[in-house]
Design an enzyme around this catalytic site. Sequence first.
Site, PDB file in Angstrom:
ATOM      1  N   ARG A 137       1.859 -29.119  -7.136  1.00 55.37           N
ATOM      2  CA  ARG A 137       1.726 -29.558  -8.526  1.00 55.37           C
ATOM      3  C   ARG A 137       0.350 -30.137  -8.861  1.00 55.37           C
ATOM      4  O   ARG A 137       0.193 -31.064  -9.627  1.00 55.37           O
ATOM      5  CB  ARG A 137       2.852 -30.537  -8.902  1.00 55.37           C
ATOM      6  CG  ARG A 137       4.099 -29.775  -9.205  1.00 55.37           C
ATOM      7  CD  ARG A 137       5.337 -30.232  -8.558  1.00 55.37           C
ATOM      8  NE  ARG A 137       5.287 -30.422  -7.143  1.00 55.37           N
ATOM      9  CZ  ARG A 137       6.130 -31.168  -6.476  1.00 55.37           C
ATOM     10  NH1 ARG A 137       7.069 -31.820  -7.080  1.00 55.37           N
ATOM     11  NH2 ARG A 137       6.040 -31.294  -5.165  1.00 55.37           N
ATOM     12  N   GLN A 150       2.128  -6.522  -3.607  1.00 56.75           N
ATOM     13  CA  GLN A 150       2.433  -6.458  -2.180  1.00 56.75           C
ATOM     14  C   GLN A 150       3.819  -5.825  -1.986  1.00 56.75           C
ATOM     15  O   GLN A 150       4.186  -4.975  -2.766  1.00 56.75           O
ATOM     16  CB  GLN A 150       2.315  -7.834  -1.504  1.00 56.75           C
ATOM     17  CG  GLN A 150       0.880  -8.243  -1.238  1.00 56.75           C
ATOM     18  CD  GLN A 150       0.118  -8.613  -2.474  1.00 56.75           C
ATOM     19  OE1 GLN A 150       0.649  -9.242  -3.361  1.00 56.75           O
ATOM     20  NE2 GLN A 150      -1.117  -8.213  -2.560  1.00 56.75           N
ATOM     21  N   LYS A 185       2.183   2.030  -5.281  1.00 54.90           N
ATOM     22  CA  LYS A 185       2.850   1.542  -6.503  1.00 54.90           C
ATOM     23  C   LYS A 185       2.004   1.836  -7.738  1.00 54.90           C
ATOM     24  O   LYS A 185       2.528   2.135  -8.802  1.00 54.90           O
ATOM     25  CB  LYS A 185       3.101   0.023  -6.423  1.00 54.90           C
ATOM     26  CG  LYS A 185       4.062  -0.393  -5.341  1.00 54.90           C
ATOM     27  CD  LYS A 185       4.309  -1.888  -5.358  1.00 54.90           C
ATOM     28  CE  LYS A 185       3.096  -2.730  -5.020  1.00 54.90           C
ATOM     29  NZ  LYS A 185       2.620  -2.625  -3.629  1.00 54.90           N
ATOM     30  N   ASP A 228       2.654  14.914   1.729  1.00 54.63           N
ATOM     31  CA  ASP A 228       1.617  15.894   2.087  1.00 54.63           C
ATOM     32  C   ASP A 228       0.855  15.458   3.332  1.00 54.63           C
ATOM     33  O   ASP A 228       0.441  16.271   4.139  1.00 54.63           O
ATOM     34  CB  ASP A 228       0.639  16.068   0.915  1.00 54.63           C
ATOM     35  CG  ASP A 228       0.050  14.724   0.473  1.00 54.63           C
ATOM     36  OD1 ASP A 228       0.835  13.770   0.319  1.00 54.63           O
ATOM     37  OD2 ASP A 228      -1.177  14.636   0.306  1.00 54.63           O
ATOM     38  N   THR A 234      -5.448   1.752  -6.232  1.00 54.23           N
ATOM     39  CA  THR A 234      -6.417   2.798  -6.542  1.00 54.23           C
ATOM     40  C   THR A 234      -5.730   3.800  -7.448  1.00 54.23           C
ATOM     41  O   THR A 234      -4.665   4.304  -7.118  1.00 54.23           O
ATOM     42  CB  THR A 234      -6.899   3.503  -5.262  1.00 54.23           C
ATOM     43  OG1 THR A 234      -7.297   2.496  -4.357  1.00 54.23           O
ATOM     44  CG2 THR A 234      -8.065   4.420  -5.544  1.00 54.23           C
ATOM     45  N   ASP A 250       0.822  -1.223   0.000  1.00 52.63           N
ATOM     46  CA  ASP A 250       0.000   0.000   0.000  1.00 52.63           C
ATOM     47  C   ASP A 250       0.850   1.264   0.000  1.00 52.63           C
ATOM     48  O   ASP A 250       0.463   2.286   0.560  1.00 52.63           O
ATOM     49  CB  ASP A 250      -0.971   0.011   1.203  1.00 52.63           C
ATOM     50  CG  ASP A 250      -1.738  -1.288   1.287  1.00 52.63           C
ATOM     51  OD1 ASP A 250      -2.287  -1.680   0.256  1.00 52.63           O
ATOM     52  OD2 ASP A 250      -1.757  -1.914   2.362  1.00 52.63           O
TER      53      ASP A 250
END
Length: 441
Positions: free
Chosen positions: A143, A226, A17, A335, A43, A14
């Site tokens: 497998r 992730q 990216k 910010d 997002t 989070d």
Amino acid sequence: MEKVDVVVGAFFGDEGKGQVVDWLAQEADIVVRCQGGNNAGHTIVVNGKKFALHLIPSSILNPKALAVIGNGVVINPKVLLEEIKILKENNISINGLRISKDAHVIFPYHIMEDELQETLKGNNKIGTTKKGNGPAYADKINRIGIRMGDLLDGTFNKKLMENMENKYKFFEIYNQQNPDLVKDLAVFSDQYLGYIKKLEPYVCDTVELLHTAIEEGKKIICEGAQATFLDIDHGTYPYVTSYNCTIGGILSGSGLNAHNIGKVYGVLKAYTSRVGEGPFLTEISGDLGDQIRELGHEYGTTTGRPRRIGWLDLVALKRSINLNGITDLIINHLDTIFKLPTVYVCCAYRDIYTGKEIRNYSLVASDMKRYEPIYLAFKGTDVDFSNATTYDELPEEVKIFLTCVKLGTDIPVSFVGVGPDRGQLIDLRQKEIDKRINLKI
Ligand code: IMP
């Protein structure tokens, strides 16, 4: 030959990216998602409109780029189809979508196993997203996984039948029932064949596609899923996800090789967050943590869970840089955190029993318990700099912070984020930042 640039999360996920990939994708020919499934969530905000993508790479918003789902991804076809539908409804073309024939499929029994395993673990639960990722990867390693390409070679039905028999036995032991997991195998199989048939036009050999593109001089960006400390090998095991989130997972999950890689962008926030259980040395509890969570809208994109909040940890960052070969740092949410009167950054740990200063990141839970963070304090600012577009427009307090991160890690800060929109990522690549402060981690 054109090098492939990689975007990895430097901490627990989070970090933003999606926004970075979206920005880099403007110049890219191909963006590849290499690992994970719909446990991830990006997002993206374009012209003020928010899009939550879980499987499709953010580059789908760029009509000139291909959006590739690589072999290392696990795909819930139902979710992928829903995502395609939403994009189409918003007039976003999905012609550029490509799906690896070797990507594994998540079935409802994987989701059920995920839920059941978490319940059985009780207090030791991982806090998974319950999207079926872990069990799908477990089947891959065992497998017995089913891949997108199995549809194309006609082995899908047989493999599904064999798996389902075993899964029923497993669930019967725990007396579990799930309306989604229909007893009528033929109906179930048809339903999933139907989903995957709809996706068939996009399924191909993506390894071939990527290497051909490299030979043709095309620009490729790999989008990690992730983040570093959720990596199955290098994260805070067992509180991790079920695959390699670090650079190794990018290579194996795409079929690219080490020589192909150019820049490795490590994305972080000016603070840290974590979802789910597991150690978090710089965690901020109480009102301050709550305040930062609200300021940064720190709720899971996929599950809506409130994220745990902590200060930036430079010792952990150094580990992340080494694990991934990070060449450039991208720091988001400046910010958000600089609205506080004081911003802290952990620059070392102290062993509470011996008083010794520790500068190595430890993954051992017992070590974590005996360490306390040593912090540097930075002044916040009342100035709203969310409209800044250059380094010079950033407040002095922020510049000092960036200088410390750069000098503490010896890695350049190439971009900073001052808001979620595409235009709020400031390119600092040409900027020689302040060298007055001497700090080495
Ligand atoms: P899983 O990936 O659903 O198996 O969850 C394993 C761990 O990874 C849990 O602690 C999750 O909260 C965490 N996790 C999985 N996906 C994300 C993500 O996109 N962001 C942050 N944490 C995640």
